[in-house]
Design an enzyme around this catalytic site. Sequence first.
Site, short mmCIF file in Angstrom:
data_model
loop_
_atom_site.label_atom_id
_atom_site.label_comp_id
_atom_site.label_asym_id
_atom_site.label_seq_id
_atom_site.Cartn_x
_atom_site.Cartn_y
_atom_site.Cartn_z
N THR A 16 0.81 -1.22 0.00
CA THR A 16 0.00 0.00 0.00
C THR A 16 0.85 1.27 0.00
O THR A 16 2.07 1.24 0.09
CB THR A 16 -1.00 -0.03 1.18
OG1 THR A 16 -1.66 -1.31 1.19
CG2 THR A 16 -2.02 1.06 1.12
N THR A 21 -3.99 1.29 -2.71
CA THR A 21 -3.34 -0.01 -2.67
C THR A 21 -3.69 -0.89 -3.86
O THR A 21 -4.73 -0.70 -4.52
CB THR A 21 -3.74 -0.76 -1.38
OG1 THR A 21 -2.94 -1.92 -1.22
CG2 THR A 21 -5.20 -1.14 -1.39
#
Length: 588
Positions: free
Chosen positions: A408, A426
Amino acid sequence: MRRIGQAGLSFVLLACMAIARAAQPGPEVAHSHPDSNPEAATGYTPKPLVHARHFMIATANPLASEAGYRVLEQGGSAVDAVIAAQLVLAVVEPQSSGLGGGAFMMSYQASTGDLQNYDSRETAPAAAREDRFLRDGKPIPFHDAVNNGRAVGTPGLLRGLELAHRDHGKLPWKTLFQPAIALCEQGFAVSPRLHGELVEESADLLKQPAAAQHFFDAQGHAWPVGHILKNPAMAAVLRRVADEGPDAFYHGKIARDIVAAVHAHAHPGDLSLADLAHYKAVVRTPVCGRYRGYLVCGAPPPSSGPMTILQILGELEQYPVGSMGPESLRFVHYFAEAGSLAYADREYYEADPAYVHVPVQALLDPRYLHARGALIRPDRSMGVAAPGDPAGLLLARGRDNSYEIPSTSHLVAVDREGDVVSMTTTVESAFGSKIMVDGFLLNNEMTDFSASPRDAQGRLVVNRVEPGKRPRSAMSPMIVFHEGKPYLAVGSPGGSTIINYVAKTLIAVLDWHMNIQQAIALPNLGSRNHGVELERGTNLVELEPGLRAMGHKVREMDFPSGLQGIVIGPDGLTGGADPRREGVALGD
């Protein structure tokens, strides 16, 4: 939508400069632990506290920060800057986020006081079934679950960016794509972090022809640091989306390419053209809670991160955290115990609110949190914490066992008007599913669902796979308010450890009055209800004997957080970026 206080902010103070000019640290904010040197304690190269007068952005990569800075410099909004920076991250940090993923964006508008969350979380294909990750009735290993077509959920990022831009953009949509297109066409130097991730994930990436061709040379070696990497295929996609809007991604050739790649995999998935065509981003009302006189707000379910952070803070508020040292045995014990309690609730109650009742009000009730926090003993670990039952739902719910592997990225921005954005984005684990389509990678978000639909007692898990459902997340984009005005924007990557990273940083700023760079750089720690976790190679590991004597199970871990944060003070903006990654804060 939530309305926060008065409209408008007034900013004054020093300037910091763009990427080619080194930001000079100004006077540090006084804090309760003047001898603390967090970055020295973690062993990472220190980064300066950055000051600005008018606007600021912080991202995980200097090229992305530069793109956002230029947008803000041209009078763009915070939303504009984050969109431009996100698109650049898709090019230069493909291991973490991109067109094939999703995001949660917190947006505050100074002119109205409105606070919104834009949910572009991926969704399960319509054909998805709850036994997706089971073999002979048992969960398959993560490695078998992630690197295949079954792991791919319907990408949502571009729909979320489109919706936020429609509401709060100032510059033309097409303009925001130009920095990313230029980098695709002209190339960029492979960074140390990207090279390291390519080496780490090479075995799986090399099995995917498109990814292998893009990221590796003819001998199968990852492109070295400094290699100029171009991506003409993604440039073509970006040009189409810039000209035609996200419909060009969710319909037509690009959509067909996505579906074909998922179905052509050796372990095919079931994503369909209809899944892409029907995807919608959602505007949600954030969750908020009080802590030490501040209003702390973040993305609501299906993200579990902000709720769990608010529970940790609420459980600790009855204790004098401000007088505990950040590297003291006492603080680590209390922080870990509060984390155990909060994560215990998370596993049973939080999931997509369109599919299950999430008792937000009950879980965040100050009386409930005080009672939960009172379970913490000053000299002894409670071990594995049991979940509470504030809404009488526990007996009907099973314990989640999702994979939740860290990756992420996070971005924060403040514009000239005082608008604030905090966005976590992400593709799930590093390089997502490893499936590359037209120059971009597809997510593996389906592995954020519980691997099993039922727990050992046979109870249904609220975060089980269901058609069209959004998997539970730990992403925690936060905005903190003081006296009705935004004070702090912060967030981090890191899978389920995001929660502890962000909670640590909030406590450092709000309780210990550290500046944002000091707070971000503090050693990472916490508990996810299976023992205390301490950042490897930091001063915290010296506490292991004392923690074990209190009954804690202790593990040393690599904790590569990627925190970004901006504090909005009476004298201007201060920004920080995690020394564990390549990011920078830039402002003027």
